[in-house]
Enzyme design. Structure first.
Site, PDB file in Angstrom:
ATOM      1  N   GLY A   1       0.781  -1.235   0.000  1.00 57.88           N
ATOM      2  CA  GLY A   1       0.000   0.000   0.000  1.00 57.88           C
ATOM      3  C   GLY A   1       0.810   1.281   0.000  1.00 57.88           C
ATOM      4  O   GLY A   1       0.257   2.365  -0.162  1.00 57.88           O
TER       5      GLY A   1
ATOM      6  N   TYR B   1      10.275 -13.864 -12.033  1.00 59.94           N
ATOM      7  CA  TYR B   1       9.178 -12.968 -11.631  1.00 59.94           C
ATOM      8  C   TYR B   1       7.897 -13.302 -12.406  1.00 59.94           C
ATOM      9  O   TYR B   1       6.814 -13.390 -11.830  1.00 59.94           O
ATOM     10  CB  TYR B   1       9.602 -11.522 -11.905  1.00 59.94           C
ATOM     11  CG  TYR B   1       8.557 -10.483 -11.577  1.00 59.94           C
ATOM     12  CD1 TYR B   1       8.322 -10.106 -10.261  1.00 59.94           C
ATOM     13  CD2 TYR B   1       7.817  -9.868 -12.588  1.00 59.94           C
ATOM     14  CE1 TYR B   1       7.379  -9.135  -9.951  1.00 59.94           C
ATOM     15  CE2 TYR B   1       6.867  -8.903 -12.279  1.00 59.94           C
ATOM     16  CZ  TYR B   1       6.647  -8.544 -10.968  1.00 59.94           C
ATOM     17  OH  TYR B   1       5.706  -7.600 -10.664  1.00 59.94           O
TER      18      TYR B   1
ATOM     19  N   HIS C   1      11.751   2.078 -13.831  1.00 58.66           N
ATOM     20  CA  HIS C   1      11.221   1.849 -15.171  1.00 58.66           C
ATOM     21  C   HIS C   1      11.455   3.075 -16.050  1.00 58.66           C
ATOM     22  O   HIS C   1      11.956   4.090 -15.595  1.00 58.66           O
ATOM     23  CB  HIS C   1       9.747   1.470 -15.086  1.00 58.66           C
ATOM     24  CG  HIS C   1       9.529   0.114 -14.494  1.00 58.66           C
ATOM     25  ND1 HIS C   1       8.614  -0.139 -13.515  1.00 58.66           N
ATOM     26  CD2 HIS C   1      10.143  -1.068 -14.752  1.00 58.66           C
ATOM     27  CE1 HIS C   1       8.660  -1.423 -13.187  1.00 58.66           C
ATOM     28  NE2 HIS C   1       9.585  -2.009 -13.924  1.00 58.66           N
TER      29      HIS C   1
ATOM     30  N   ASP D   1      17.507  -1.081 -28.736  1.00 55.72           N
ATOM     31  CA  ASP D   1      16.188  -0.507 -28.458  1.00 55.72           C
ATOM     32  C   ASP D   1      15.301  -1.394 -27.587  1.00 55.72           C
ATOM     33  O   ASP D   1      14.326  -0.932 -27.030  1.00 55.72           O
ATOM     34  CB  ASP D   1      15.435  -0.259 -29.774  1.00 55.72           C
ATOM     35  CG  ASP D   1      15.606   1.167 -30.266  1.00 55.72           C
ATOM     36  OD1 ASP D   1      15.921   2.037 -29.442  1.00 55.72           O
ATOM     37  OD2 ASP D   1      15.427   1.398 -31.468  1.00 55.72           O
TER      38      ASP D   1
END
Length: 347
Positions: free
Chosen positions: A15, A149, A192, A283
């Site tokens: 949270g 993951y 990210h 890329d």
């Protein structure tokens, strides 16, 4: 809501992270009783790793005993950028499987009426036809770089089905595309693409150095603003009672190129120095579009997504305001980091 519970209690694990922070924001700002707001008499509890280590069954039990949730939004996960995923595949597999198993089993044992878990688009097969949709999750192995993951997250979908088949449990999951927003992880080493680019650009402005983005800027991604995603989580908790996961995303027609994202970041940061791409660098995947057709059909076709540039501006403003206090910026490595580069292929 179950009648033998006098008060609905929604426990949000993870949270204190990006999505949990956004859900708390929406619950506190939307009108009570509205589609995305809190309901009268409801209690929302947001917990982080400081409150309980969900890898430990005893701590998980203690947490459930303390708050007695009727509903759970399960966001907690061990997450990391591309390189951590590649280096610690076993840790990512085991620790996430432990957390997920303890939360779902405890929810089952205590009669929680609904659990909504958060998955990720990285669970999809590496070799698959686009657009991604909810029927394609198990059609092949995920990408090699984060299979630990990805498999741990896939197993949540398997567990949801098994709990439903064996016990009739109402356990389901959401699959967001690339999320960004206030309280993101802006650590240069391990964030990210959007938060990393924002932070690099901000440092380039402060240090008066060039802003260099690795790659061509051509790859396309679907980005969803965390506050929009939060509303969709609240909607899914309230109104969606199927086991099948739902992709929570903007439409395929709202893909943004890395170059468009960088242009918007440069504008939002107010950076007027030298900025360029380094096309000699890899890329990554060119595009991996996901369909939101199921989501829109379930919502009745209407949802106002925040325009990308507005969401970016608000995220940049949040980082600037919180930079010296509680922003997750990896303080130790930012003060000395003079090379403002970031890889653009991974999100």
């Amino acid at each position: 809501m179950q009648s033998h519970h006098p008060q609905p209690v929604i426990l949000v694990t993870g949270g204190t992270g990006l999505v949990g922070y956004a859900i708390q924001h929406v619950i506190e700002t939307e009108p009570v009783g509205s589609r995305f707001g809190r309901r009268e008499g409801e209690k929302w509890v947001f917990v982080g790793s400081k409150d309980a280590d969900l890898r430990d069954p005893a701590q998980t039990k203690k947490l459930f005993d303390k708050y007695k949730p009727t509903h759970v939004i399960h966001l907690a996960a061990l997450v990391g950028g591309l390189y951590r995923n590649m280096r610690y595949k076993l840790s990512f597999l085991r620790e996430n499987m432990l957390m997920n198993d303890h939360v779902l089993q405890r929810a089952h044992e205590t009669g929680v009426s609904k659990v909504l878990s958060c998955l990720s688009t990285c669970i999809f097969p590496d070799k698959v036809t686009y657009p991604l949709d909810e029927s394609k999750i198990h059609l092949g192995p995920p990408h090699e770089s984060n299979y630990g993951y990805a498999h741990a997250k896939r197993m949540v979908d398997i567990a949801n089905r098994a709990y439903h088949d064996e016990h009739g449990s109402n356990f389901t999951s959401a699959i967001p595309t690339n999320v960004f927003g206030p309280n993101d992880n802006f650590d240069l080493e391990d964030s990210h693409v959007i938060p990393a680019l924002i932070h690099k650009c901000l440092l380039a402005k402060r240090n008066d150095t060039p802003f260099i983005v690795l790659g061509s800027g051509r790859p396309l991604r679907q980005f969803i603003y965390s506050y929009d995603l939060a509303k969709l989580f609240i909607w899914q908790l309230r109104e969606y009672d199927d086991i099948e996961p739902v992709i929570l995303s903007v439409g395929e027609d709202e893909e943004v190129s890395i170059k468009q994202a960088v242009d918007a970041i440069v504008t939002a940061v107010g950076f007027d120095g030298e900025y360029k791409f380094d096309p000699s660098r890899e890329d990554g995947q060119f595009r991996k579009p996901a369909s939101n057709q199921k989501l829109l059909a379930l919502l009745g076709g209407k949802f106002e997504f925040t325009p990308f540039k507005d969401a970016l501006r608000d995220t940049v403003q949040w980082l600037v305001e919180h930079y010296e206090t509680d922003a997750r910026i990896g303080r130790r490595n930012t003060r000395t980091n003079g090379t403002n580069v970031v890889h653009n292929g991974e999100a």
